[in-house]
Enzyme design. Structure first.
Site, short mmCIF file in Angstrom:
data_model
loop_
_atom_site.label_atom_id
_atom_site.label_comp_id
_atom_site.label_asym_id
_atom_site.label_seq_id
_atom_site.Cartn_x
_atom_site.Cartn_y
_atom_site.Cartn_z
N TYR A 252 -27.10 46.35 10.07
CA TYR A 252 -26.68 46.68 8.69
C TYR A 252 -26.75 48.19 8.46
O TYR A 252 -27.69 48.68 7.80
CB TYR A 252 -27.59 45.97 7.68
CG TYR A 252 -27.65 44.47 7.83
CD1 TYR A 252 -26.53 43.68 7.56
CD2 TYR A 252 -28.81 43.83 8.26
CE1 TYR A 252 -26.58 42.30 7.71
CE2 TYR A 252 -28.87 42.45 8.40
CZ TYR A 252 -27.75 41.69 8.13
OH TYR A 252 -27.80 40.33 8.27
N TRP B 214 -27.23 48.28 1.07
CA TRP B 214 -26.96 47.01 0.38
C TRP B 214 -27.61 47.03 -1.00
O TRP B 214 -28.68 47.61 -1.19
CB TRP B 214 -27.51 45.84 1.18
CG TRP B 214 -26.45 45.11 1.97
CD1 TRP B 214 -25.86 43.92 1.64
CD2 TRP B 214 -25.84 45.52 3.21
NE1 TRP B 214 -24.94 43.57 2.59
CE2 TRP B 214 -24.90 44.53 3.56
CE3 TRP B 214 -25.99 46.63 4.04
CZ2 TRP B 214 -24.12 44.61 4.71
CZ3 TRP B 214 -25.22 46.72 5.18
CH2 TRP B 214 -24.29 45.71 5.50
N SER B 215 -26.96 46.32 -1.93
CA SER B 215 -27.38 46.40 -3.33
C SER B 215 -28.76 45.78 -3.58
O SER B 215 -29.68 46.46 -4.02
CB SER B 215 -26.33 45.73 -4.21
OG SER B 215 -26.80 45.60 -5.52
N TRP B 216 -28.89 44.47 -3.35
CA TRP B 216 -30.18 43.89 -3.79
C TRP B 216 -31.30 44.28 -2.85
O TRP B 216 -32.44 44.40 -3.27
CB TRP B 216 -30.07 42.41 -4.12
CG TRP B 216 -30.05 41.35 -3.06
CD1 TRP B 216 -29.47 41.42 -1.83
CD2 TRP B 216 -30.61 40.03 -3.17
NE1 TRP B 216 -29.62 40.23 -1.18
CE2 TRP B 216 -30.31 39.35 -1.97
CE3 TRP B 216 -31.31 39.34 -4.15
CZ2 TRP B 216 -30.70 38.03 -1.75
CZ3 TRP B 216 -31.70 38.04 -3.92
CH2 TRP B 216 -31.39 37.40 -2.73
N ASP B 217 -30.99 44.53 -1.58
CA ASP B 217 -32.02 45.07 -0.68
C ASP B 217 -32.62 46.34 -1.30
O ASP B 217 -33.85 46.54 -1.29
CB ASP B 217 -31.43 45.46 0.69
CG ASP B 217 -30.86 44.27 1.45
OD1 ASP B 217 -29.96 43.59 0.91
OD2 ASP B 217 -31.29 44.02 2.59
N GLY C 31 -26.29 36.50 -2.02
CA GLY C 31 -27.30 37.00 -1.07
C GLY C 31 -27.73 35.95 -0.06
O GLY C 31 -28.49 36.24 0.84
N ASP D 73 -25.78 33.92 2.08
CA ASP D 73 -24.41 33.75 2.56
C ASP D 73 -23.99 32.32 2.92
O ASP D 73 -23.03 31.79 2.38
CB ASP D 73 -24.20 34.62 3.79
CG ASP D 73 -24.74 36.04 3.60
OD1 ASP D 73 -25.34 36.31 2.55
OD2 ASP D 73 -24.56 36.86 4.51
N ARG E 260 -26.66 33.23 13.28
CA ARG E 260 -25.76 33.85 12.28
C ARG E 260 -24.76 32.80 11.80
O ARG E 260 -24.61 31.74 12.41
CB ARG E 260 -25.00 35.02 12.92
CG ARG E 260 -25.84 36.23 13.28
CD ARG E 260 -26.18 37.10 12.09
NE ARG E 260 -25.00 37.55 11.37
CZ ARG E 260 -25.07 38.18 10.18
NH1 ARG E 260 -26.24 38.42 9.61
NH2 ARG E 260 -23.97 38.56 9.56
N TRP F 44 -29.46 31.19 6.58
CA TRP F 44 -29.99 30.68 5.30
C TRP F 44 -30.09 29.16 5.28
O TRP F 44 -30.26 28.57 4.22
CB TRP F 44 -29.12 31.18 4.14
CG TRP F 44 -29.28 32.65 3.89
CD1 TRP F 44 -28.49 33.66 4.34
CD2 TRP F 44 -30.32 33.29 3.12
NE1 TRP F 44 -28.95 34.88 3.91
CE2 TRP F 44 -30.08 34.68 3.15
CE3 TRP F 44 -31.43 32.82 2.41
CZ2 TRP F 44 -30.91 35.60 2.51
CZ3 TRP F 44 -32.25 33.74 1.77
CH2 TRP F 44 -31.98 35.11 1.83
N GLU G 1 -35.91 39.97 10.01
CA GLU G 1 -35.05 39.73 8.85
C GLU G 1 -35.41 38.36 8.26
O GLU G 1 -35.47 38.18 7.06
CB GLU G 1 -33.59 39.75 9.31
CG GLU G 1 -32.58 39.60 8.21
CD GLU G 1 -31.15 39.60 8.74
OE1 GLU G 1 -30.97 39.63 9.98
OE2 GLU G 1 -30.22 39.57 7.91
C1 9WN Z 1 -23.53 40.23 3.97
C2 9WN Z 1 -28.52 42.92 4.09
C3 9WN Z 1 -27.82 41.64 3.70
C4 9WN Z 1 -28.57 40.85 2.61
C5 9WN Z 1 -28.04 39.45 2.42
C6 9WN Z 1 -28.00 38.76 3.78
C7 9WN Z 1 -27.14 39.55 4.74
C8 9WN Z 1 -24.76 40.35 4.87
C9 9WN Z 1 -24.38 39.90 6.28
O1 9WN Z 1 -27.66 40.85 4.90
O2 9WN Z 1 -25.80 39.54 4.27
O3 9WN Z 1 -23.81 40.80 2.72
O4 9WN Z 1 -23.59 40.61 6.91
O5 9WN Z 1 -24.86 38.85 6.73
O6 9WN Z 1 -27.54 37.46 3.66
O7 9WN Z 1 -28.86 38.74 1.53
O8 9WN Z 1 -28.47 41.54 1.40
O9 9WN Z 1 -29.88 42.67 4.40
#
Ligand code: 9WN
Length: 443
Positions: free
Chosen positions: A33, A37-40, A177, A179, A214, A372, A415
């Protein structure tokens, strides 16, 4: 956990957050990543507020640089220098399709649960524990930043609250969040693969050793088909209500909206800013919407498919949304807490650690290693423990906190975690897992 062990764990968590930073951006993880990311960012800023106010403020400022003219905070703010994530800015093409989207920085065109106001409270509260002068500086910063968060909440209230149910609607599982949670299986079953879906190459599987941890390729086809639907209507929210093939009322995001409005209303009062009444109104309405989705016998909440008017699957961690939203009568609060800690959830005898997995081990949809669909996400445990704390149940909150810290003890900050074996999965050195540790240990 001994003082020395705690200190080592906190230091390791701090290092992870430092290493995942690029300028003011704190990214979820370096490989998988590589953007913001927003909520992170909300969770990370809560923890940073305890150790480095400037870094907490900077990470929120960096995220909100991507805020749309509508007030929406996008779920990803891209780092133009970073590669290796898909869908990338070119695939979203937000500024090309919508004059509301910024082009610098490039962003995605959807959002995530609005946890950010909680970080503003943490910044103000942590300053009160620090040196004199820190309080004034924090008050000044929060006062200056507040209009952006207010605009974000107003966007959600205006564009995303479903008038019938009062729930926050989402147009993509990524917006929740969670997915590929079984919560969304029935809704995704109705999402067609787009007739002209452009070819694409997944990049996430490069970073994760085991693809079954994934979402599947079939799921990705649908995730990307929805992007094509968004672009066809220029990311217009009203058009999506009419036309998007995924349109659900999300109880968990609604609960976070209730919580965040409580925080922002309280901040407005503390700082003598207007709008406290408006925000408290959004919070109460969201809380009531969540409570209307509770099963009368258990208190468990379920999502609502707004296209078909049908209940979606239970048996996931979103069952506990009413705890997050708060304000439950004592009997319901006790019942739901007992359920959370009991054998259907954190107390299931097969679990390695007594913490709630993302899907109940008793659910037919439970898959222990699949994203998830079963693994434990420490950040979810932190959210629920914080809700229990707020409700005055320090015993239950402490139980979850101690179990999570014991699990993370000398392991990497995964994660997510395999609930039956306790092993870390997904990306390692993940920021929000480090953040919850730091927050708990630095209180
Ligand atoms: C898509 C970053 C993000 C979290 C999400 C989690 C995962 C992304 C992905 O990673 O999502 O947004 O590519 O899988 O599901 O909750 O914000 O940690």
């Amino acid at each position: 956990m001994s003082g020395a062990t705690s200190a080592t764990l906190a230091a390791r968590a701090g290092l992870v957050l430092g290493r995942n930073s690029h300028g003011a951006m704190v990214k979820p993880a370096r490989g998988l990543y590589p953007h913001q990311w927003s909520w992170d960012t909300g969770f990370i800023a809560v923890a940073l507020a305890r150790v480095d106010t400037a870094m907490a403020e900077g990470s929120l400022e960096s995220l909100f640089r991507g805020q749309w003219r509508t007030g929406m905070v996008p779920h990803i703010v891209f780092d133009p220098a970073a590669e290796g994530y898909f869908p990338d800015p070119e695939r979203w093409a937000c500024a090309l399709h919508s004059s509301d989207a910024p082009s610098d920085p490039p962003t995605s065109g959807i959002c995530q649960p609005p946890i950010h106001a909680v970080a503003l409270t943490a910044i103000l509260d942590s300053a009160a524990d620090g040196a004199s002068g820190a309080v004034d500086a924090a008050r000044e910063w929060v006062t200056g930043f507040y209009p952006k968060v207010l605009a974000w909440h107003r966007f959600l209230a205006r564009e995303r609250v479903d008038p019938g149910s009062g729930l926050l609607r989402i147009f993509h599982g990524w917006e929740s969040g969670m997915d590929n949670s079984p919560r969304w299986d029935a809704a995704y079953a109705e999402v067609p693969v787009h007739a002209a879906l452009p070819p694409y190459q997944r990049r996430d599987l490069v970073h994760v050793a085991e693809p079954s941890e994934r979402p599947s390729d079939a799921e990705y086809d649908k995730y990307l088909s929805l992007l094509e639907e968004f672009k066809e209507v220029g990311y217009d929210q009203a058009a999506l209500v009419e036309r998007c093939s995924f349109n659900v009322g999300d109880v968990f995001s609604t609960a976070i909206f209730a919580l965040a409005n409580d925080h922002l209303a309280e901040l407005a009062r503390r700082l003598g800013l207007p709008d406290a009444g408006e925000l408290a109104g959004y919070g109460d309405a969201a809380r009531e919407a969540v409570q209307r989705r509770m099963a009368p016998d258990t208190g468990a909440t379920v999502d609502l498919d707004l296209r078909r008017g049908a209940d979606l699957a239970g048996g996931t961690i979103a069952e506990f949304s009413a705890l997050l939203a708060g304000g439950l009568p004592a009997r319901l609060q006790r019942g739901l807490t007992a359920r959370l800690l009991g054998p259907e959830w954190a107390g299931h005898p097969a679990l390695r650690w007594p913490v709630p997995p993302s899907t109940s081990p008793l659910s037919a949809a439970f898959r222990s290693r699949s994203y998830w669909r079963g693994p434990v996400w420490p950040v979810m445990t932190w959210l629920l423990a914080s809700a229990l704390d707020r409700a005055g149940d320090e015993d239950a909150a402490g139980t979850l906190r101690r179990a999570t810290l014991a699990q993370l003890g000398d392991r990497s900050f995964g994660e997510y975690y395999e609930p039956l074996t306790g092993e870390p999965l997904g990306s390692r050195d993940h920021s929000w897992t480090a953040a919850v540790v730091l927050d708990w240990l630095c209180r």
